[in-house]
Design an enzyme around this catalytic site. Structure first.
Site, PDB file in Angstrom:
ATOM      1  N   SER A 159     -61.669  33.900  -2.213  1.00  0.00           N
ATOM      2  CA  SER A 159     -60.326  33.762  -2.800  1.00  0.00           C
ATOM      3  C   SER A 159     -59.915  32.299  -2.748  1.00  0.00           C
ATOM      4  O   SER A 159     -59.872  31.710  -1.668  1.00  0.00           O
ATOM      5  CB  SER A 159     -59.297  34.553  -1.994  1.00  0.00           C
ATOM      6  OG  SER A 159     -59.614  35.914  -1.983  1.00  0.00           O
ATOM      7  N   ARG A 203     -53.460  35.113   6.741  1.00  0.00           N
ATOM      8  CA  ARG A 203     -54.386  34.025   6.412  1.00  0.00           C
ATOM      9  C   ARG A 203     -54.057  32.716   7.129  1.00  0.00           C
ATOM     10  O   ARG A 203     -54.319  31.629   6.605  1.00  0.00           O
ATOM     11  CB  ARG A 203     -54.388  33.760   4.895  1.00  0.00           C
ATOM     12  CG  ARG A 203     -55.117  34.798   4.099  1.00  0.00           C
ATOM     13  CD  ARG A 203     -56.586  34.830   4.522  1.00  0.00           C
ATOM     14  NE  ARG A 203     -57.396  35.459   3.527  1.00  0.00           N
ATOM     15  CZ  ARG A 203     -57.619  36.778   3.462  1.00  0.00           C
ATOM     16  NH1 ARG A 203     -57.095  37.584   4.369  1.00  0.00           N
ATOM     17  NH2 ARG A 203     -58.372  37.281   2.508  1.00  0.00           N
ATOM     18  N   GLU A 206     -56.103  28.478  -0.750  1.00  0.00           N
ATOM     19  CA  GLU A 206     -56.482  29.070   0.547  1.00  0.00           C
ATOM     20  C   GLU A 206     -57.478  28.208   1.334  1.00  0.00           C
ATOM     21  O   GLU A 206     -57.263  27.943   2.507  1.00  0.00           O
ATOM     22  CB  GLU A 206     -57.026  30.487   0.346  1.00  0.00           C
ATOM     23  CG  GLU A 206     -57.003  31.235   1.657  1.00  0.00           C
ATOM     24  CD  GLU A 206     -58.083  32.274   1.788  1.00  0.00           C
ATOM     25  OE1 GLU A 206     -57.889  33.160   2.591  1.00  0.00           O
ATOM     26  OE2 GLU A 206     -59.122  32.197   1.116  1.00  0.00           O
TER      27      GLU A 206
HETATM   28  N1  EPU Z   1     -56.655  42.062  -9.751  1.00  0.00           N
HETATM   29  C1  EPU Z   1     -56.638  41.951 -11.118  1.00  0.00           C
HETATM   30  N2  EPU Z   1     -57.508  41.073 -11.722  1.00  0.00           N
HETATM   31  C2  EPU Z   1     -58.349  40.302 -11.004  1.00  0.00           C
HETATM   32  C3  EPU Z   1     -58.358  40.402  -9.600  1.00  0.00           C
HETATM   33  C4  EPU Z   1     -57.503  41.285  -8.995  1.00  0.00           C
HETATM   34  O1  EPU Z   1     -55.867  42.624 -11.794  1.00  0.00           O
HETATM   35  O2  EPU Z   1     -59.099  39.526 -11.630  1.00  0.00           O
HETATM   36  C5  EPU Z   1     -55.787  43.049  -9.120  1.00  0.00           C
HETATM   37  C6  EPU Z   1     -56.608  44.200  -8.532  1.00  0.00           C
HETATM   38  O3  EPU Z   1     -56.872  45.178  -9.491  1.00  0.00           O
HETATM   39  C7  EPU Z   1     -55.707  44.705  -7.421  1.00  0.00           C
HETATM   40  C8  EPU Z   1     -55.011  43.435  -6.955  1.00  0.00           C
HETATM   41  O4  EPU Z   1     -55.128  42.458  -7.994  1.00  0.00           O
HETATM   42  O5  EPU Z   1     -54.751  45.588  -7.914  1.00  0.00           O
HETATM   43  C9  EPU Z   1     -55.591  42.891  -5.655  1.00  0.00           C
HETATM   44  O6  EPU Z   1     -56.972  42.644  -5.846  1.00  0.00           O
HETATM   45  P1  EPU Z   1     -58.057  42.948  -4.688  1.00  0.00           P
HETATM   46  O7  EPU Z   1     -57.877  44.314  -4.177  1.00  0.00           O
HETATM   47  O8  EPU Z   1     -59.381  42.561  -5.203  1.00  0.00           O
HETATM   48  O9  EPU Z   1     -57.642  42.005  -3.498  1.00  0.00           O
HETATM   49  P2  EPU Z   1     -57.070  40.511  -3.470  1.00  0.00           P
HETATM   50  O10 EPU Z   1     -55.661  40.602  -2.988  1.00  0.00           O
HETATM   51  O11 EPU Z   1     -57.313  39.785  -4.720  1.00  0.00           O
HETATM   52  C10 EPU Z   1     -57.692  40.149  -0.982  1.00  0.00           C
HETATM   53  C11 EPU Z   1     -58.287  39.050  -0.179  1.00  0.00           C
HETATM   54  C12 EPU Z   1     -59.804  39.082  -0.314  1.00  0.00           C
HETATM   55  C13 EPU Z   1     -60.297  40.420   0.149  1.00  0.00           C
HETATM   56  C14 EPU Z   1     -59.660  41.502  -0.747  1.00  0.00           C
HETATM   57  C15 EPU Z   1     -60.060  42.897  -0.366  1.00  0.00           C
HETATM   58  C16 EPU Z   1     -56.609  37.283  -0.173  1.00  0.00           C
HETATM   59  C17 EPU Z   1     -56.225  35.930  -0.654  1.00  0.00           C
HETATM   60  N3  EPU Z   1     -57.763  37.767  -0.624  1.00  0.00           N
HETATM   61  O12 EPU Z   1     -57.965  39.852  -2.346  1.00  0.00           O
HETATM   62  O13 EPU Z   1     -60.316  38.081   0.546  1.00  0.00           O
HETATM   63  O14 EPU Z   1     -61.703  40.525   0.107  1.00  0.00           O
HETATM   64  O15 EPU Z   1     -58.224  41.397  -0.608  1.00  0.00           O
HETATM   65  O16 EPU Z   1     -59.324  43.305   0.733  1.00  0.00           O
HETATM   66  O17 EPU Z   1     -55.876  37.865   0.635  1.00  0.00           O
HETATM   67  C18 EPU Z   1     -61.148  35.833   0.652  1.00  0.00           C
HETATM   68  O18 EPU Z   1     -60.199  35.567   1.393  1.00  0.00           O
HETATM   69  O19 EPU Z   1     -62.018  34.969   0.357  1.00  0.00           O
HETATM   70  C19 EPU Z   1     -61.258  37.166   0.078  1.00  0.00           C
HETATM   71  C20 EPU Z   1     -62.183  37.451  -0.806  1.00  0.00           C
END
Ligand code: EPU
Length: 338
Positions: free
Chosen positions: A238, A164, A334
């Site tokens: 995010s 990022r 972010e």
């Molecule tokens: N989770 C929870 N509760 C929540 C949200 C997430 O328990 O309310 C858990 C999920 O179940 C999962 C873990 O946290 O086990 C990670 O969640 P997710 O797979 O949705 O991905 P993320 O790490 O929260 C990142 C990126 C997103 C991207 C997704 C999908 C960052 C900061 N964010 O989110 O990017 O779409 O992976 O690959 O790295 C963005 O940058 O605007 C963005 C949306």
């Protein structure tokens, strides 16, 4: 060149707050970009360039010229041994670009489907989703260098991509205005292993044929459920980066929360899920000061009726303080703060 005065930034940033721009203009060519810069310089005003406004937060307006980058372009510039180089205007809508490449049956950015914003913004924060990031397919970009006052080419190494981040998020931040990016895509199909939530969707829908199109369709469907559409709900995706902690800290947290999502990094540290931490802290769907954490994904802050940046800042502080108190982990914002 048309310049508007005293323009509310609400309609140019997806969080839909942040005050007023003293002046604002939209540029559709490099010539117009130079004219806009000269206009600001003639009046001794600072300038700032925006793409889709989906990863920026303004504190209190902008007392200069806001330049909306709408530089167009989508051109295949090289095809060699199954690899295709495409040069894309910085002001193109990113998801339209992904769709066009998928229509050409090219692999490389289908995982980055349905991400709001413009093509030129993708290198800035090294946009990533579902296990892919822009740096994986990035070749080079063209930018206007405000120091040398020339158009320059920056290679992948020049951009210093990391999770990022890139040089455009650091000291070089204001030096370059990105005008086009060049990506290398391949005439191949994507291959597993896929990111866990994507694989789960593919399994649940019995999708066993993996093409750029089937992956794009899956990602679009997952995002539609999990993430709010910024054209309808004010948000910047995010709101926090996923924190990277020392292995000892991760082990301590895992002892207390064995089901905590975590990803070991090549350097031995461990990346945690900020969304999980906020959710586990009981803050999913929490609302105050006109702001709320999204019911479907706690990492997304939405603006329901916040009056100003101060409301957002207070809400954000409540969340970071709670996560710090419960887990001893510091969350970092972010989106870029202007
Ligand atoms: N989770 C929870 N509760 C929540 C949200 C997430 O328990 O309310 C858990 C999920 O179940 C999962 C873990 O946290 O086990 C990670 O969640 P997710 O797979 O949705 O991905 P993320 O790490 O929260 C990142 C990126 C997103 C991207 C997704 C999908 C960052 C900061 N964010 O989110 O990017 O779409 O992976 O690959 O790295 C963005 O940058 O605007 C963005 C949306």
């Amino acid at each position: 060149m048309q310049v508007q005065s005293n323009v509310s930034l609400k309609n140019y940033v997806t969080m839909r707050l942040g005050g007023t721009a003293h002046a604002l203009t939209t540029v559709k060519s490099k010539q117009e970009l130079l004219e806009a810069l000269a206009w600001a310089q003639d009046r001794s005003l600072p300038h700032i360039v925006l793409g889709g406004g989906s990863n920026v937060i303004f504190k209190d307006g902008f007392h200069g010229l806001v330049i909306i980058n709408r530089l167009p372009g989508f051109k295949v510039i090289k095809q060699h041994k199954g690899k295709t180089h495409i040069q894309i205007g910085a002001g193109e809508n990113w998801d339209n670009v992904v769709k066009k490449t998928v229509d050409l049956q090219l692999h490389g950015i289908e995982f980055l489907s349905a991400i709001p914003g413009t093509a030129g913004a993708t290198p800035v924060q090294n946009v990533g989703a579902y296990g892919a990031q822009i740096s994986d397919v990035f070749v080079e970009l063209e930018a206007y260098d405000l120091t040398t006052k020339t158009f320059v080419t920056l290679t992948k190494d020049d951009c210093q991509f990391s999770y990022r981040s890139s040089i455009f998020k650091s000291i070089q931040n204001r030096r370059y205005i990105i005008t086009s990016i060049t990506l290398e895509l391949t005439a191949q199909n994507p291959t597993p292993p896929f990111y866990a939530s994507l694989q789960r969707y593919l399994d649940d829908h019995a999708i066993t044929e993996f093409t750029p199109l089937t992956i794009r369709q899956a990602v679009v469907a997952i995002r539609a459920v999990r993430l709010p559409d910024p054209s309808r709900v004010a948000n910047t995706g995010s709101f926090f980066k996923n924190p990277i902690v020392h292995a000892d800290k991760a082990a301590e947290l895992l002892a207390a929360h064995p089901d905590m999502p975590h990803w070991p990094m090549p350097d031995g540290r461990v990346k945690l899920a900020a969304g999980w931490l906020i959710d586990e802290a009981g803050l999913k769907g929490y609302a105050s000061h006109g702001m709320k954490t999204y019911e479907q994904h706690a990492l997304v802050l939405i603006n329901e009726h916040a009056a100003s940046y101060q409301d957002l800042a207070t809400f954000q502080q409540e969340i970071t303080d709670t996560v710090q108190r419960l887990f001893g982990v510091e969350l970092q914002q972010e989106p870029e703060l202007m």
